[in-house]
Design a protein around this motif. Sequence first.
Motif, mmCIF file in Angstrom:
data_model
loop_
_atom_site.group_PDB
_atom_site.id
_atom_site.type_symbol
_atom_site.label_atom_id
_atom_site.label_comp_id
_atom_site.label_asym_id
_atom_site.label_seq_id
_atom_site.Cartn_x
_atom_site.Cartn_y
_atom_site.Cartn_z
ATOM 1 N N ALA A 169 23.850 1.985 13.222
ATOM 2 C CA ALA A 169 24.042 3.424 13.444
ATOM 3 C C ALA A 169 23.244 4.232 12.425
ATOM 4 O O ALA A 169 22.670 5.282 12.749
ATOM 5 C CB ALA A 169 25.531 3.772 13.352
ATOM 6 N N ALA A 170 23.185 3.736 11.190
ATOM 7 C CA ALA A 170 22.455 4.447 10.133
ATOM 8 C C ALA A 170 20.957 4.474 10.437
ATOM 9 O O ALA A 170 20.292 5.505 10.278
ATOM 10 C CB ALA A 170 22.721 3.790 8.778
ATOM 11 N N ILE A 171 20.442 3.331 10.878
ATOM 12 C CA ILE A 171 19.003 3.267 11.188
ATOM 13 C C ILE A 171 18.685 4.185 12.369
ATOM 14 O O ILE A 171 17.647 4.849 12.384
ATOM 15 C CB ILE A 171 18.596 1.805 11.445
ATOM 16 N N GLN A 179 30.132 6.853 13.741
ATOM 17 C CA GLN A 179 29.203 6.468 12.664
ATOM 18 C C GLN A 179 27.904 7.254 12.807
ATOM 19 O O GLN A 179 27.391 7.826 11.841
ATOM 20 C CB GLN A 179 28.875 4.974 12.743
ATOM 21 N N GLN A 180 27.392 7.288 14.029
ATOM 22 C CA GLN A 180 26.134 8.017 14.254
ATOM 23 C C GLN A 180 26.286 9.493 13.919
ATOM 24 O O GLN A 180 25.406 10.091 13.304
ATOM 25 C CB GLN A 180 25.679 7.861 15.711
ATOM 26 N N ILE A 212 30.952 12.710 3.472
ATOM 27 C CA ILE A 212 30.518 13.205 4.771
ATOM 28 C C ILE A 212 31.673 13.365 5.757
ATOM 29 O O ILE A 212 31.622 14.207 6.650
ATOM 30 C CB ILE A 212 29.389 12.294 5.331
ATOM 31 N N ASP A 213 32.729 12.562 5.616
ATOM 32 C CA ASP A 213 33.885 12.710 6.507
ATOM 33 C C ASP A 213 35.045 13.449 5.828
ATOM 34 O O ASP A 213 36.171 13.425 6.330
ATOM 35 C CB ASP A 213 34.362 11.328 6.991
ATOM 36 N N ASN A 214 34.733 14.109 4.684
ATOM 37 C CA ASN A 214 35.763 14.866 3.956
ATOM 38 C C ASN A 214 37.028 14.058 3.733
ATOM 39 O O ASN A 214 38.136 14.521 3.999
ATOM 40 C CB ASN A 214 36.104 16.164 4.697
ATOM 41 N N GLN A 265 24.169 11.453 11.221
ATOM 42 C CA GLN A 265 23.347 12.571 11.684
ATOM 43 C C GLN A 265 23.591 13.803 10.804
ATOM 44 O O GLN A 265 22.661 14.537 10.466
ATOM 45 C CB GLN A 265 23.681 12.887 13.141
ATOM 46 N N LYS A 266 24.864 14.005 10.417
ATOM 47 C CA LYS A 266 25.173 15.140 9.530
ATOM 48 C C LYS A 266 24.408 15.012 8.215
ATOM 49 O O LYS A 266 23.890 15.996 7.677
ATOM 50 C CB LYS A 266 26.682 15.172 9.221
ATOM 51 N N LEU A 267 24.354 13.777 7.694
ATOM 52 C CA LEU A 267 23.653 13.579 6.424
ATOM 53 C C LEU A 267 22.153 13.859 6.597
ATOM 54 O O LEU A 267 21.529 14.502 5.750
ATOM 55 C CB LEU A 267 23.876 12.155 5.911
#
Length: 233
Positions: A210-212, A173-174, A128-130, A178-180
């Motif tokens: 942040a994931a939640i 992190q958020q 996700i962060d390449n 969010q991209k995912l």
Amino acid sequence: MPKIENNIDDVSKRIDQSAAEYGRDPSEILLLAVSKTRSVEHIRQAMDAGLTHFAENYLQEALDKITELKAEDLCWHFIGPLQSNKTRSAAENFSWVHSVDRLKIATRLSDQRPESLGPLNICLQVNIDNEPSKSGFHADGLVPIALQIAQLPNLRLRGLMAIPRAENSFQEQQAAFQKLAELRQQINQSLDNSEKLDTLSMGMSGDLEAAISQGSTMVRVGTDIFGKREQQQ
Ligand SMILES: *Cc1c(COP(=O)(O)O)cnc(C)c1O
């Protein structure tokens, strides 16, 4: 209270608090205990505290533990890098593989999944962060590959997994999570209702809040349950 049980209590409270803060139903967030490098004795302590989902990164280590704990009713998740010559034992011994990072791996898992076990649940790992050091699909071009993988007969494509950069700020992190979540939505737009992805495997010890906040349905927690690993990996 033994330490691991205490830790699980703390992590569960963090999950509940974040769920409350972000308007999520806590029952939609599953806690996976990441038991790589931990002994069967430690896994048993986590079981005593009520956990039934365990996640492993190294195939041989995992197979030894799965064999030893065969009598227990546990759900095993594979979350580590998977070489194509190792797909068979992953297909035969796990309920979930979160780290599918190539079409070839997905095809082999589908071909090698014993029909008697039912479809293997999988997530596609997204870089996700390449980051050059991390495996995973790139977000660009993921949708058509996901739709292709969703059609493989002995797999059930459940969702997406990511491990964002460790040094991210809370906002970063958020943004990564969010991209995912957006990628999952894009894929779901092209899937029938019965096939829609219901899983976001995201959040670890350091970033589960942040994931939640961005819709995680599975958090994978090692350190904050079992303590620091000898070798951070
Ligand atoms: C090790 C690992 C985890 C757990 O990380 P902690 O920071 O110890 O909670 C989660 N996901 C993956 C893919 C891992 O390799």
